[in-house]
Write a protein that holds these residues in place. Structure first.
Motif, PDB file in Angstrom:
ATOM      1  N   UNK A   1       0.825  -1.256  -0.045  1.00 53.18           N
ATOM      2  CA  UNK A   1      -0.105   0.054  -0.010  1.00 53.18           C
ATOM      3  C   UNK A   1       0.854   1.249  -0.115  1.00 53.18           C
ATOM      4  N   UNK A   2       0.458   2.240  -0.788  1.00 55.92           N
ATOM      5  CA  UNK A   2       1.184   3.122  -0.751  1.00 55.92           C
ATOM      6  C   UNK A   2       0.458   4.649  -0.043  1.00 55.92           C
ATOM      7  N   UNK A   3       1.019   4.825   0.987  1.00 54.18           N
ATOM      8  CA  UNK A   3       0.268   5.787   1.869  1.00 54.18           C
ATOM      9  C   UNK A   3       0.451   7.110   1.605  1.00 54.18           C
ATOM     10  N   UNK A   4       1.393   7.452   0.558  1.00 61.03           N
ATOM     11  CA  UNK A   4       1.753   8.854   0.241  1.00 61.03           C
ATOM     12  C   UNK A   4       0.369   9.762  -0.167  1.00 61.03           C
ATOM     13  N   UNK A   5      -0.493   9.233  -1.063  1.00 59.30           N
ATOM     14  CA  UNK A   5      -1.533   9.768  -1.340  1.00 59.30           C
ATOM     15  C   UNK A   5      -2.694  10.324  -0.163  1.00 59.30           C
ATOM     16  N   UNK A   6      -2.255   9.912   0.891  1.00 59.40           N
ATOM     17  CA  UNK A   6      -3.411   9.961   2.186  1.00 59.40           C
ATOM     18  C   UNK A   6      -2.858  11.229   2.757  1.00 59.40           C
ATOM     19  N   UNK A   7      -2.964  12.379   2.323  1.00 59.55           N
ATOM     20  CA  UNK A   7      -2.118  13.612   2.851  1.00 59.55           C
ATOM     21  C   UNK A   7      -2.930  14.040   4.003  1.00 59.55           C
ATOM     22  N   UNK A   8      -4.135  13.850   4.053  1.00 58.99           N
ATOM     23  CA  UNK A   8      -5.074  14.442   5.370  1.00 58.99           C
ATOM     24  C   UNK A   8      -5.390  13.377   6.467  1.00 58.99           C
ATOM     25  N   UNK A   9      -4.671  12.020   6.236  1.00 66.50           N
ATOM     26  CA  UNK A   9      -4.898  11.070   7.326  1.00 66.50           C
ATOM     27  C   UNK A   9      -4.150  11.449   8.561  1.00 66.50           C
ATOM     28  N   UNK A  10      -4.986  11.426   9.651  1.00 71.31           N
ATOM     29  CA  UNK A  10      -4.332  11.753  10.825  1.00 71.31           C
ATOM     30  C   UNK A  10      -3.873  10.600  11.619  1.00 71.31           C
ATOM     31  N   UNK A  11      -4.198   9.341  11.039  1.00 73.62           N
ATOM     32  CA  UNK A  11      -3.746   8.249  12.039  1.00 73.62           C
ATOM     33  C   UNK A  11      -4.032   6.936  11.027  1.00 73.62           C
ATOM     34  N   UNK A  12      -3.118   5.910  11.227  1.00 71.60           N
ATOM     35  CA  UNK A  12      -3.579   4.540  10.475  1.00 71.60           C
ATOM     36  C   UNK A  12      -3.610   3.655  11.676  1.00 71.60           C
ATOM     37  N   UNK A  13      -4.681   2.832  12.046  1.00 69.70           N
ATOM     38  CA  UNK A  13      -5.111   2.112  13.119  1.00 69.70           C
ATOM     39  C   UNK A  13      -4.950   0.711  12.560  1.00 69.70           C
ATOM     40  N   UNK A  14      -3.993  -0.016  13.090  1.00 67.33           N
ATOM     41  CA  UNK A  14      -4.055  -1.354  12.802  1.00 67.33           C
ATOM     42  C   UNK A  14      -4.925  -2.309  13.572  1.00 67.33           C
ATOM     43  N   UNK A  15      -5.546  -3.160  12.684  1.00 70.33           N
ATOM     44  CA  UNK A  15      -6.383  -4.159  13.569  1.00 70.33           C
ATOM     45  C   UNK A  15      -5.960  -5.404  14.002  1.00 70.33           C
ATOM     46  N   UNK A  16      -4.020  -5.432  13.961  1.00 71.80           N
ATOM     47  CA  UNK A  16      -3.698  -6.433  14.387  1.00 71.80           C
ATOM     48  C   UNK A  16      -2.712  -5.928  15.472  1.00 71.80           C
ATOM     49  N   UNK A  17      -2.287  -6.810  16.514  1.00 72.50           N
ATOM     50  CA  UNK A  17      -1.288  -6.314  17.468  1.00 72.50           C
ATOM     51  C   UNK A  17      -0.037  -6.045  17.071  1.00 72.50           C
ATOM     52  N   UNK A  18       0.436  -7.027  15.921  1.00 66.99           N
ATOM     53  CA  UNK A  18       1.712  -7.107  15.417  1.00 66.99           C
ATOM     54  C   UNK A  18       1.661  -6.136  14.123  1.00 66.99           C
ATOM     55  N   UNK A  19       2.570  -5.346  14.081  1.00 66.22           N
ATOM     56  CA  UNK A  19       2.652  -4.159  12.935  1.00 66.22           C
ATOM     57  C   UNK A  19       4.038  -4.559  11.985  1.00 66.22           C
ATOM     58  N   UNK A  20       4.461  -5.869  12.030  1.00 69.40           N
ATOM     59  CA  UNK A  20       5.789  -5.833  11.223  1.00 69.40           C
ATOM     60  C   UNK A  20       5.545  -5.717   9.646  1.00 69.40           C
ATOM     61  N   UNK A  21       4.401  -5.943   9.305  1.00 64.34           N
ATOM     62  CA  UNK A  21       4.176  -6.095   8.056  1.00 64.34           C
ATOM     63  C   UNK A  21       3.999  -4.497   7.479  1.00 64.34           C
ATOM     64  N   UNK A  22       3.799  -3.740   8.274  1.00 64.30           N
ATOM     65  CA  UNK A  22       3.520  -2.306   7.845  1.00 64.30           C
ATOM     66  C   UNK A  22       4.508  -1.344   8.264  1.00 64.30           C
ATOM     67  N   UNK A  23       5.034  -1.504   9.467  1.00 66.07           N
ATOM     68  CA  UNK A  23       5.907  -0.476  10.138  1.00 66.07           C
ATOM     69  C   UNK A  23       7.061  -0.025   9.350  1.00 66.07           C
ATOM     70  N   UNK A  24       7.570  -1.124   8.410  1.00 71.08           N
ATOM     71  CA  UNK A  24       8.938  -0.749   7.566  1.00 71.08           C
ATOM     72  C   UNK A  24       8.515  -0.164   6.100  1.00 71.08           C
ATOM     73  N   UNK A  25       7.018   0.020   5.892  1.00 71.53           N
ATOM     74  CA  UNK A  25       6.832   0.629   4.729  1.00 71.53           C
ATOM     75  C   UNK A  25       7.100   2.133   4.629  1.00 71.53           C
TER      76      UNK A  25
END
Length: 306
Positions: free
Chosen positions: A53-77
């Motif tokens: 997922x490319x997060x760069x276009x979400x210029x107005x997003x104030x938070x990304x809330x994970x539904x998982x306790x583990x965030x290893x698949x996203x934190x290095x994006x």
């Protein structure tokens, strides 16, 4: 508040009603102009084409809330610049407590010593809980809950964490005492996250410190254990056992040696699920905090990876 449900489609029917009930003020969507969203609800597996997922276009997003306790698949994006929050759900914690307690009790009582084959095996009486040493690796929300429950049942429980932060009524070893924590563990419960510091933490040398007949319960992350080393140690320690709920590759391939090892129990990543009925309220709380510019809950430290 406009929120993108950035999660696999199979989750929508369970999560959308729960999120809308917990946070009626949101406009929960499955697609739309990225710049229009105030927040994202994220779960691994999105996008479903396997791309990142490319997060760069979400210029107005104030938070990304994970539904998982583990965030290893996203934190290095590298495109993720928005605040990221992991899920700490009371239902998830309770599920983990029940899983680890159940398997710890099975190991403690030696339930696998009594096949129903007509042989009377009197004399293999287990010790009382106070005489059984358990170590819990990882003293975050889940580790503390598991350690406290087992201690409450009377077990001799020690925790280990990198910081060694105190936990009421539990002895906690700090980072440099990892070998001490392992060498005392008749039952070793692994609940650490997947980070650069924890990968292959349980290598052949450390696994070799376990007492004869020890049981390993891994419900943290599959990367914590060197798989080849575990198989070697099980062969060298013929009364040891392993209960594994997490793996480097999931689903675990049908030909993997864990499936056929007589002292390995494979469970299909079921130790703790995030349950919409309870977790939706945590997500709703963070969405409101974000919109009010209030401190976020369970904000991820990008350097630590959790």
């Amino acid at each position: 508040m406009r929120v993108l449900f950035a999660a696999p489609a199979r989750l929508w029917d369970d999560w959308a009603p729960a999120l809308r009930a917990a946070c009626p003020e949101i406009d929960l969507c499955r697609d739309g102009d990225p710049a229009s969203f105030d927040a994202l609800i994220y779960a691994p597996g999105y996008p479903e084409d396997g791309s990142q997922l490319d997060f760069s276009p979400f210029v107005n997003a104030r938070v990304v809330q994970s539904l998982w306790a583990g965030v290893e698949r996203i934190v290095t994006n590298p495109t993720l610049t928005q605040p990221l929050c992991r899920m700490v759900d009371p239902g998830l914690a309770q599920g983990m407590v029940e899983f680890c307690t159940g398997w710890a009790m099975r190991a403690h009582l030696g339930m696998d010593l009594y096949p129903q084959d007509g042989v009377w095996r009197q004399g293999e009486t287990p010790p009382l809980a106070a005489d059984r040493r358990i170590t819990v690796l990882g003293m975050g929300e889940l580790g503390r809950a598991v350690a406290s429950t087992l201690s409450g049942l009377g077990f001799d429980v020690t925790g280990w964490s990198q910081s060694g932060r105190a936990v009421p009524e539990i002895s906690v070893f700090s980072g440099e005492r990892l070998d001490d924590a392992i060498s005392r563990a008749e039952i070793l419960i692994c609940l650490l996250p997947d980070t650069a510091a924890t990968r292959d933490l349980l290598n052949q040398t450390r696994l070799g410190l376990l007492p004869q007949g020890a049981t390993i319960i891994n419900a943290g992350r599959g990367t914590l254990i060197d798989e080849a080393a575990l198989l070697h140690v099980l062969d060298e320690n013929p009364s040891a056992r392993a209960v594994l709920d997490v793996f480097r590759t999931e689903p675990l391939p049908a030909g993997h040696p864990f499936w056929n090892h007589p002292r390995v129990t494979v469970t299909p990543h079921i130790a703790a699920e995030t349950r919409p009925a309870t977790a939706a309220h945590i997500a709703a709380q963070n969405l409101r905090h974000a919109m009010r510019n209030e401190p976020l809950i369970h904000l991820v430290d990008r350097h630590r990876g959790y």
